[in-house]
Design a protein around this motif. Sequence first.
Motif, PDB file in Angstrom:
ATOM      1  N   GLU A  74      36.860  21.246 -71.800  1.00 50.50           N
ATOM      2  CA  GLU A  74      35.354  20.363 -71.695  1.00 50.50           C
ATOM      3  C   GLU A  74      34.502  20.548 -72.549  1.00 50.50           C
ATOM      4  O   GLU A  74      33.587  19.769 -73.278  1.00 50.50           O
ATOM      5  CB  GLU A  74      35.029  20.253 -70.491  1.00 50.50           C
ATOM      6  N   ASN A 112      24.635  18.886 -69.582  1.00 55.05           N
ATOM      7  CA  ASN A 112      25.005  17.336 -69.809  1.00 55.05           C
ATOM      8  C   ASN A 112      26.497  16.931 -69.234  1.00 55.05           C
ATOM      9  O   ASN A 112      26.383  15.625 -69.001  1.00 55.05           O
ATOM     10  CB  ASN A 112      25.034  16.912 -71.236  1.00 55.05           C
ATOM     11  N   ARG A 153      29.088  19.118 -66.928  1.00 50.08           N
ATOM     12  CA  ARG A 153      29.198  19.914 -65.858  1.00 50.08           C
ATOM     13  C   ARG A 153      28.739  18.972 -64.680  1.00 50.08           C
ATOM     14  O   ARG A 153      27.214  18.747 -64.834  1.00 50.08           O
ATOM     15  CB  ARG A 153      29.137  21.166 -65.896  1.00 50.08           C
ATOM     16  N   ARG A 154      29.397  18.890 -63.635  1.00 50.86           N
ATOM     17  CA  ARG A 154      28.912  18.160 -62.513  1.00 50.86           C
ATOM     18  C   ARG A 154      28.227  19.146 -61.436  1.00 50.86           C
ATOM     19  O   ARG A 154      29.415  20.036 -61.408  1.00 50.86           O
ATOM     20  CB  ARG A 154      29.907  17.162 -61.852  1.00 50.86           C
ATOM     21  N   LYS A 157      26.587  19.963 -57.442  1.00 52.91           N
ATOM     22  CA  LYS A 157      26.500  19.214 -56.276  1.00 52.91           C
ATOM     23  C   LYS A 157      25.203  18.320 -56.012  1.00 52.91           C
ATOM     24  O   LYS A 157      25.127  17.148 -55.702  1.00 52.91           O
ATOM     25  CB  LYS A 157      26.239  20.505 -55.125  1.00 52.91           C
ATOM     26  N   ASP A 158      24.064  18.759 -56.706  1.00 52.05           N
ATOM     27  CA  ASP A 158      22.915  18.047 -56.932  1.00 52.05           C
ATOM     28  C   ASP A 158      22.129  18.782 -57.865  1.00 52.05           C
ATOM     29  O   ASP A 158      22.310  19.659 -58.529  1.00 52.05           O
ATOM     30  CB  ASP A 158      22.086  18.151 -55.269  1.00 52.05           C
ATOM     31  N   LYS A 204      22.180  22.548 -60.110  1.00 49.59           N
ATOM     32  CA  LYS A 204      22.244  22.498 -61.366  1.00 49.59           C
ATOM     33  C   LYS A 204      20.990  23.200 -61.922  1.00 49.59           C
ATOM     34  O   LYS A 204      21.254  24.179 -62.853  1.00 49.59           O
ATOM     35  CB  LYS A 204      22.189  20.871 -61.891  1.00 49.59           C
TER      36      LYS A 204
END
Length: 104
Positions: free
Chosen positions: A29, A62, A64-65, A67-68, A72
């Motif tokens: 990624e 920008n 990577r996901r 939880k909230d 982050k």
Amino acid sequence: MKPNKEVLQKLQQGCGDENSVVYRNIVEEVYSYAMGDQTQQMATTAGTVFGAYNAVTGYFQNVRRFKDGEAKFKSIIEGAAKQRAQVAFELCSDFSINGALQFN
């Protein structure tokens, strides 16, 4: 993306396929971000040491996901994203001084 000692040993032995799927996905990624994002293709970024560093930090900011928003923020300020960014900075700094010899 500097791996931990176990992952590094596998990479050095040519057994990269044995590394965790999570690690391989992160590397893929980051690489995709580096090669595909418009900001990474600018003359000041593409093919530069700064571009490599920017790809790592850009991935965490920008791509990577989390939880909230709070997770982050914590990761970037004091967690895994900060650690990866610091290691990327050190590797890029060493590379700019020593070239590829630093990886031997």
